[in-house]
Design a protein around this motif. Structure first.
Motif, short mmCIF file in Angstrom:
data_model
loop_
_atom_site.label_atom_id
_atom_site.label_comp_id
_atom_site.label_asym_id
_atom_site.label_seq_id
_atom_site.Cartn_x
_atom_site.Cartn_y
_atom_site.Cartn_z
N GLY A 140 60.25 -6.09 60.02
CA GLY A 140 60.15 -4.68 59.61
C GLY A 140 59.93 -3.76 60.80
N ILE A 141 59.16 -4.22 61.77
CA ILE A 141 58.95 -3.44 62.99
C ILE A 141 60.28 -3.16 63.67
N SER A 142 61.07 -4.20 63.85
CA SER A 142 62.37 -4.06 64.51
C SER A 142 63.28 -3.10 63.75
N LEU A 143 63.27 -3.20 62.43
CA LEU A 143 64.12 -2.33 61.62
C LEU A 143 63.68 -0.87 61.75
N MET A 144 62.39 -0.63 61.80
CA MET A 144 61.89 0.73 61.97
C MET A 144 62.25 1.27 63.36
N GLN A 145 62.11 0.42 64.36
CA GLN A 145 62.40 0.83 65.73
C GLN A 145 63.88 1.13 65.93
N ASP A 146 64.73 0.39 65.24
CA ASP A 146 66.19 0.54 65.40
C ASP A 146 66.80 1.55 64.41
N LYS A 147 65.94 2.24 63.66
CA LYS A 147 66.39 3.21 62.66
C LYS A 147 67.20 2.58 61.52
N ARG A 148 66.98 1.28 61.33
CA ARG A 148 67.63 0.61 60.20
C ARG A 148 66.72 0.60 58.97
N ALA A 149 65.53 1.13 59.13
CA ALA A 149 64.61 1.33 58.01
C ALA A 149 63.95 2.69 58.17
N ASP A 150 63.76 3.38 57.05
CA ASP A 150 63.13 4.70 57.08
C ASP A 150 61.63 4.62 56.86
N ALA A 151 61.20 3.60 56.10
CA ALA A 151 59.78 3.46 55.77
C ALA A 151 59.44 2.00 55.54
N LEU A 152 58.13 1.72 55.57
CA LEU A 152 57.66 0.35 55.45
C LEU A 152 56.37 0.32 54.63
N PHE A 153 56.33 -0.55 53.63
CA PHE A 153 55.10 -0.83 52.88
C PHE A 153 54.42 -2.03 53.53
N TYR A 154 53.11 -1.97 53.64
CA TYR A 154 52.37 -3.14 54.13
C TYR A 154 50.94 -3.04 53.60
#
Length: 322
Positions: free
Chosen positions: A179-193
Motif C-alpha cells: 500500500g505504501i508503494s501504491l500511494m507513493q506511485d499515485k496508484r492509490a488515492d487513499a489507504l485504510f489501516y
C-alpha cells in the motif's frame, strides 16, 4: 532414520505447542501481522521475553496476513497464540460477522489480555482531494490484505457513510508495505489501516507523500458505534505523523492477545508471567503499549472467555477475574 523423520513430521503436523523436546521445552508460535505494523514488533518482543525467562518455553513470532488469518490459524493449530482485533476474535468465536467464519464458530478460542487501542487510519494523498470518507467514492483505495481486520473495518466504516466497496473506483487488497508503494506511485488515492498510533507504515507514507488523515466523526461515527459496539471514539493526536498538524477524530477497536484451549494452562501462565509480569519491559516494546497498556485495561473488552492460565496470572495480580 526413516522412522525418526516420519515421527518429526507427524509432530510438526500436530502444532508447535504439542512439540516437547526431551528437556521439556514447549514451543509456542505467536501470530502477528505485517512487518510494517505494530503486531509484529510486539509479538517479536514478547517472544524474546518468553525465551529470556527460561521457564521451559520457547517462542517465535511469525508475520501473517492479520487478524482473520490468525483466528483461522489458531483453529488449525498452525498458531498457538495470536494478536488480533477484538471484534475479529469475537466473530471467530461466535462463527458470525465475517464470511470466513460463518457457521464455523471456534468455541476453543480464549483471551489472554487486551493490549492497546487499534485506531482506524484513513490516509489520503492531498492531491486526491479526499476530505471525508464520502469522498472515497470513485477513488482507488487500499483496504488492507484479503482477510485482514482492516478490510472488515473499512467495510463497516464506509457503510456508515452510505458507501459499499463497489462504490470505489478500485478496491486494492494488498499488504501495508504494498500500500505504501501504491500511494507513493499515485496508484492509490487513499489507504485504510487499523493499527496502533505511530505505526511505521503510516509514518513512512507521511514522510514521502503529502497526505492528510481523513476524520471519522459526527453522526456517521455515532451510527457506527451504535451498530458495532466494539468501536470506541479515539482522537489521533496532532503531530503523530509528518504533516498532521491538528488532532483528527477517528474510531478504534482493541488489539487483544488470544490463544486456544489446546495450549495448556501451565504454558499460558508462564507466557503471561514472562511478558505481562514485566510491565515496564512490555510497555517498552512499542509506544502503543507504552501509552495505553495498564493491568486494569488488560481485562476490559475481552472478546472471549479468559484462558485458565491467564485467569491464574491475573488473580495473582489481585484482579477479580474468572
Amino acid at each position: 532414520m526413516k522412522k525418526s523423520i516420519k515421527t518429526v513430521s507427524t509432530l510438526l503436523l500436530l502444532g508447535t505447542a504439542a512439540i516437547a523436546f526431551a528437556q521439556g521445552t514447549t514451543i509456542l508460535t505467536i501470530g502477528s501481522g505485517s512487518t510494517t505494523g505494530v503486531y509484529f514488533p510486539v509479538a517479536t518482543g514478547m517472544a524474546k521475553m518468553i525465551n529470556d525467562a527460561g521457564a521451559g518455553l520457547r517462542a517465535n513470532a511469525r508475520s501473517t496476513g492479520g487478524s482473520v488469518f490468525n483466528m483461522n490459524a489458531l483453529g488449525t493449530g498452525e498458531l498457538d497464540i495470536a494478536i488480533a482485533q477484538n471484534d475479529i476474535a469475537f466473530y471467530a468465536y461466535k462463527g458470525t460477522g465475517i464470511t470466513a467464519f460463518e457457521g464455523k464458530g471456534n468455541n476453543k478460542i480464549r483471551s489472554m489480555a487486551v493490549l492497546y487501542p487499534e485506531v482506524l487510519h484513513v490516509i489520503a494523498r492531498k492531491d486526491s482531494n479526499i476530505k471525508s470518507i464520502a469522498d472515497l467514492k470513485g477513488k482507488k483505495v487500499v483496504i488492507g490484505d484479503l482477510g485482514s481486520g482492516t478490510e472488515q473495518t473499512a467495510r463497516q466504516v464506509m457503510e456508515a457513510y452510505g458507501l459499499k466497496l463497489d462504490d470505489l473506483g478500485q478496491t486494492l487488497r494488498v499488504s501495508p508495505a504494498q500500500g505504501i508503494s501504491l500511494m507513493q506511485d499515485k496508484r492509490a488515492d487513499a489507504l485504510f489501516y487499523t493499527v496502533g498510533v505511530g505505526a511505521s507504515a503510516i509514518a513512512q507514507i507521511a514522510q514521502t507523500v503529502d497526505v492528510n488523515v481523513v476524520p471519522v466523526s459526527g453522526n456517521q461515527a455515532s451510527s457506527l458505534l451504535k451498530k458495532y459496539p466494539f468501536y470506541v471514539r479515539f482522537n489521533i493526536p496532532a503531530k503523530s505523523y509528518k504533516g498532521v498538524g491538528a488532532t483528527v477524530p477517528s474510531v478504534a477497536v482493541q488489539a487483544v492477545m488470544v490463544t486456544s484451549t489446546a495450549v495448556s494452562e501451565d504454558s499460558v501462565y508462564k507466557a503471561m508471567k514472562a511478558t505481562f509480569g514485566n510491565e515496564a519491559d512490555l510497555k517498552a516494546l512499542h509506544p502503543s503499549l507504552g501509552l495505553n497498556y495498564t493491568l486494569d485495561k488488560a481485562v476490559k473488552g475481552l472478546p472471549t472467555p479468559l484462558h485458565p492460565g491467564a485467569v491464574k496470572f491475573f488473580k495473582e495480580k489481585g484482579l477479580n477475574v474468572k
